[in-house]
Design a protein around this motif. Structure first.
Motif, PDB file in Angstrom:
ATOM      1  N   HIS B 170      39.429 -34.620  44.696  1.00 18.69           N
ATOM      2  CA  HIS B 170      38.569 -33.547  45.199  1.00 18.69           C
ATOM      3  C   HIS B 170      37.153 -33.603  44.643  1.00 18.69           C
ATOM      4  N   CYS B 171      36.884 -34.495  43.689  1.00 18.19           N
ATOM      5  CA  CYS B 171      35.559 -34.492  43.055  1.00 18.19           C
ATOM      6  C   CYS B 171      34.539 -35.217  43.933  1.00 18.19           C
ATOM      7  N   PRO B 172      33.433 -34.559  44.278  1.00 20.23           N
ATOM      8  CA  PRO B 172      32.435 -35.214  45.128  1.00 20.23           C
ATOM      9  C   PRO B 172      31.744 -36.396  44.435  1.00 20.23           C
ATOM     10  N   TYR B 173      31.797 -36.447  43.110  1.00 21.53           N
ATOM     11  CA  TYR B 173      31.166 -37.552  42.380  1.00 21.53           C
ATOM     12  C   TYR B 173      32.136 -38.698  42.094  1.00 21.53           C
ATOM     13  N   HIS B 174      33.367 -38.344  41.682  1.00 24.26           N
ATOM     14  CA  HIS B 174      34.284 -39.368  41.161  1.00 24.26           C
ATOM     15  C   HIS B 174      35.639 -39.397  41.865  1.00 24.26           C
ATOM     16  N   HIS B 175      35.813 -38.606  42.911  1.00 23.16           N
ATOM     17  CA  HIS B 175      37.088 -38.531  43.632  1.00 23.16           C
ATOM     18  C   HIS B 175      38.242 -38.145  42.709  1.00 23.16           C
ATOM     19  N   ASP B 176      38.859 -39.148  42.056  1.00 23.71           N
ATOM     20  CA  ASP B 176      40.115 -38.870  41.347  1.00 23.71           C
ATOM     21  C   ASP B 176      39.962 -38.794  39.832  1.00 23.71           C
ATOM     22  N   CYS B 177      38.852 -38.215  39.363  1.00 25.77           N
ATOM     23  CA  CYS B 177      38.740 -37.887  37.940  1.00 25.77           C
ATOM     24  C   CYS B 177      39.637 -36.680  37.664  1.00 25.77           C
ATOM     25  N   LEU B 178      39.659 -36.227  36.406  1.00 21.81           N
ATOM     26  CA  LEU B 178      40.524 -35.096  36.041  1.00 21.81           C
ATOM     27  C   LEU B 178      40.294 -33.888  36.945  1.00 21.81           C
ATOM     28  N   GLU B 179      39.043 -33.449  37.056  1.00 22.75           N
ATOM     29  CA  GLU B 179      38.762 -32.289  37.904  1.00 22.75           C
ATOM     30  C   GLU B 179      39.173 -32.552  39.348  1.00 22.75           C
ATOM     31  N   GLY B 180      38.952 -33.777  39.799  1.00 20.68           N
ATOM     32  CA  GLY B 180      39.305 -34.141  41.163  1.00 20.68           C
ATOM     33  C   GLY B 180      40.793 -34.052  41.451  1.00 20.68           C
ATOM     34  N   MET B 181      41.618 -34.120  40.398  1.00 22.28           N
ATOM     35  CA  MET B 181      43.072 -34.148  40.590  1.00 22.28           C
ATOM     36  C   MET B 181      43.801 -32.872  40.179  1.00 22.28           C
ATOM     37  N   VAL B 182      43.215 -32.052  39.298  1.00 24.89           N
ATOM     38  CA  VAL B 182      43.982 -30.902  38.781  1.00 24.89           C
ATOM     39  C   VAL B 182      43.286 -29.553  38.943  1.00 24.89           C
ATOM     40  N   SER B 183      42.089 -29.520  39.510  1.00 29.63           N
ATOM     41  CA  SER B 183      41.466 -28.207  39.722  1.00 29.63           C
ATOM     42  C   SER B 183      42.297 -27.429  40.741  1.00 29.63           C
ATOM     43  N   GLY B 184      42.108 -26.126  40.797  1.00 32.50           N
ATOM     44  CA  GLY B 184      42.812 -25.294  41.774  1.00 32.50           C
ATOM     45  C   GLY B 184      42.695 -25.845  43.196  1.00 32.50           C
ATOM     46  N   PRO B 185      41.464 -26.098  43.670  1.00 32.00           N
ATOM     47  CA  PRO B 185      41.318 -26.639  45.027  1.00 32.00           C
ATOM     48  C   PRO B 185      42.040 -27.979  45.226  1.00 32.00           C
ATOM     49  N   ALA B 186      42.081 -28.822  44.201  1.00 28.29           N
ATOM     50  CA  ALA B 186      42.779 -30.109  44.316  1.00 28.29           C
ATOM     51  C   ALA B 186      44.288 -29.882  44.445  1.00 28.29           C
ATOM     52  N   ILE B 187      44.813 -28.976  43.651  1.00 25.07           N
ATOM     53  CA  ILE B 187      46.261 -28.691  43.696  1.00 25.07           C
ATOM     54  C   ILE B 187      46.643 -28.145  45.076  1.00 25.07           C
ATOM     55  N   GLU B 188      45.806 -27.283  45.592  1.00 26.55           N
ATOM     56  CA  GLU B 188      46.071 -26.725  46.925  1.00 26.55           C
ATOM     57  C   GLU B 188      45.972 -27.784  48.012  1.00 26.55           C
ATOM     58  N   ALA B 189      44.939 -28.621  47.932  1.00 21.26           N
ATOM     59  CA  ALA B 189      44.759 -29.653  48.963  1.00 21.26           C
ATOM     60  C   ALA B 189      45.930 -30.643  48.929  1.00 21.26           C
ATOM     61  N   ARG B 190      46.389 -30.996  47.712  1.00 23.15           N
ATOM     62  CA  ARG B 190      47.532 -31.910  47.597  1.00 23.15           C
ATOM     63  C   ARG B 190      48.773 -31.308  48.250  1.00 23.15           C
ATOM     64  N   HIS B 191      48.897 -29.987  48.138  1.00 23.56           N
ATOM     65  CA  HIS B 191      50.087 -29.301  48.658  1.00 23.56           C
ATOM     66  C   HIS B 191      49.811 -28.689  50.041  1.00 23.56           C
ATOM     67  N   HIS B 192      48.960 -29.363  50.808  1.00 27.75           N
ATOM     68  CA  HIS B 192      48.691 -29.002  52.207  1.00 27.75           C
ATOM     69  C   HIS B 192      48.233 -27.555  52.354  1.00 27.75           C
ATOM     70  N   GLY B 193      47.376 -27.130  51.427  1.00 31.04           N
ATOM     71  CA  GLY B 193      46.733 -25.829  51.580  1.00 31.04           C
ATOM     72  C   GLY B 193      47.483 -24.654  50.982  1.00 31.04           C
ATOM     73  N   VAL B 194      48.652 -24.911  50.396  1.00 33.58           N
ATOM     74  CA  VAL B 194      49.394 -23.816  49.750  1.00 33.58           C
ATOM     75  C   VAL B 194      48.673 -23.444  48.447  1.00 33.58           C
ATOM     76  N   LYS B 195      48.467 -22.176  48.213  1.00 33.76           N
ATOM     77  CA  LYS B 195      47.795 -21.726  46.993  1.00 33.76           C
ATOM     78  C   LYS B 195      48.634 -22.122  45.771  1.00 33.76           C
ATOM     79  N   ALA B 196      47.956 -22.460  44.683  1.00 31.66           N
ATOM     80  CA  ALA B 196      48.649 -22.936  43.475  1.00 31.66           C
ATOM     81  C   ALA B 196      49.756 -21.972  43.052  1.00 31.66           C
ATOM     82  N   TYR B 197      49.463 -20.666  43.097  1.00 36.40           N
ATOM     83  CA  TYR B 197      50.470 -19.708  42.607  1.00 36.40           C
ATOM     84  C   TYR B 197      51.637 -19.530  43.578  1.00 36.40           C
ATOM     85  N   ASP B 198      51.548 -20.110  44.766  1.00 36.46           N
ATOM     86  CA  ASP B 198      52.672 -20.053  45.705  1.00 36.46           C
ATOM     87  C   ASP B 198      53.510 -21.342  45.688  1.00 36.46           C
ATOM     88  N   ILE B 199      53.090 -22.337  44.932  1.00 36.79           N
ATOM     89  CA  ILE B 199      53.856 -23.585  44.850  1.00 36.79           C
ATOM     90  C   ILE B 199      55.015 -23.367  43.871  1.00 36.79           C
TER      91      ILE B 199
END
Lengths: 291, 291
Positions: B170-199
């Motif tokens: 999700h990181c616009p600079y580095h794609h799959d850096c830490l923020e790119g893989m574990v931020s809230g938006p990244a977790i949701e995008a990985r799970h097809h838009g499901v909010k983190a707290y609903d996973i």
């Protein structure tokens, strides 16, 4: 009477002991092969008995225990080096010479030497990375040695593999960590046993090595924000690496942080083999003033 | 007369301003939505005009310029947040209130608060990592804020990809850096838009997130050797992550360094939303005493 200060740079191959005056002029220096403590340390004790000093800085190969609250503070800990595991280095020194000591790693003293008298002069922070038989890093932050519950082990950070690199890695703990991929033995193993200094300067293997070192520089920058990243050690004498590291660093960073100009940021050490001893002597002077 | 101290925790969503007495009792506190400087800062100026203080700690969202030798020291720099890029935050404060300031990042002040009054109390060093909409880290080393040519950006370090993770990052600079893989938006995008707290808590995605956070803890440990690694932010409220992070950390470290016991080493923050304000107020007290 002028005071004298002592230094021990305790390496895996040799110990360098030195004595300097208040102006940091080195008056005596001796090299002692690193065999077993009974031999090596006997020579060290003899040197400082003949050349008494007011305070001493010791930079030791590791891992070492630098945690003052630990029962084994001052020890070399779990090294595979015969006779040195669980050796009470600082305790044996203190038992013979009742003076103030600074006890830290070989790479921390080198970082300190480069900060005060070398490539990072005038700065408050730097990383010093030695790339040779092993890979180790020390650092200075806010003018002080970087230490926490223990000392850094920057040589073992996690990397993203280069897509063309088939080499599995040399680290017995982590396989393809930084040390596992760019130490001298790793470079030779990747190149089917050819010594690093015999591999042509334009070989693709240097691009692979540079890619990993650039990743290391990126992570050190993102975590520590040092004013300089300084390379020492045998592998880093391959000067063709530096433009490659800087180029890969630039691509990996992708404009996210504005660092100092890369030619001044990712650099070779200034003091060469004297970085460690210089750091030890400066630290000895400082601890003596505080005592 | 008793002295008063001020704090601004300047976040991307809201600003918290507070005033405390010499015993760190918070006397007044206000929350101001982060819109544009003309609105938000007008409220900030008003608050501190009505509640004058002797010194102030400011922890700001970033990136910010903390380099005292820079022409833009005290600025928020290249944020995409409308109106805040190149905003002279510290300068505007100084022009109105001629008092001593500490100017650093929101995560650095949180690290300091947790060190002095929270999860790392009694220690000299810690890392504070917030995992939420973004990922950011601050640290204290030898009792002082970790700063160099700039401030850490620990959320963007390089990771080895989890073999089962197909998400591109999700990181616009580095794609799959830490923020790119574990931020809230990244977790949701990985799970097809499901909010983190609903996973579901036992979903494999949490293992993937934990694997990346464990890598981050490993690299922070190897580079900084902090006495605690403290998690804050929305994602880190997923308590199922902690045993997974500790287990992966143990496997990745593979016995190389003996860290503090992992249950006491990789921990949730103690002060919650008060970490930043607490750090700001403590830093304000300290700078006032030095001035």
């Amino acid at each position: 009477m002028s005071k004298l200060y002592g230094a021990i740079e305790a390496g895996g191959t040799k110990f360098v002991c030195a004595v300097c005056d208040e102006d940091l002029n080195i008056i005596k220096r001796v090299k002692i092969p690193t065999t077993v403590p009974a031999e090596t340390m006997t020579e060290v004790f003899k040197f400082f008995t003949e050349n008494p000093v007011s305070a001493m800085g010791i930079g030791s190969f590791g891992p070492i225990d630098i945690n003052r609250n630990s029962a084994t503070y001052g020890y070399i800990t779990n090294t595979p080096k015969k006779g040195w595991a669980n050796y009470n280095f600082l305790g044996e020194m203190k038992a013979r010479f009742d003076i103030p000591y600074v006890w830290t790693t070989d790479v921390n003293v080198a970082a300190y030497g480069e900060l005060k008298r070398g490539a990072a002069q005038g700065e408050d922070s730097c990383v010093y990375l030695t790339v040779g038989t092993g890979v180790g890093g020390g650092a200075v932050v806010n003018g002080k040695l970087l230490e926490g519950f223990g000392h850094p082990e920057m040589g073992h950070i996690i990397l993203k593999r280069h897509p063309n690199d088939k080499y599995k890695g040399h680290c017995p703990y982590h396989h393809d960590c930084l040390e596992g991929m760019v130490s001298g033995p790793a470079i030779e193993a990747r190149h089917h046993g050819v010594k690093a200094y015999d591999i042509p300067k334009d070989d693709e293997d240097w691009q692979i090595v540079a890619y990993y070192l650039a990743q290391a520089c990126l992570d050190y920058t993102l975590i520590l924000s040092p004013e300089k990243i300084i390379f020492g050690g045998g592998v880093s004498k391959q000067s063709q690496l530096f433009p490659l590291i800087r180029q890969d660093f630039k691509e990996l960073m992708n404009g996210y942080i504005k660092t100092p100009a890369l030619d001044d940021y990712i650099v070779h050490c200034d003091l060469g083999d004297d970085a460690g001893i210089t750091g030890c002597l400066l630290l000895a002077q400082e601890i003596e003033k505080k005592s």
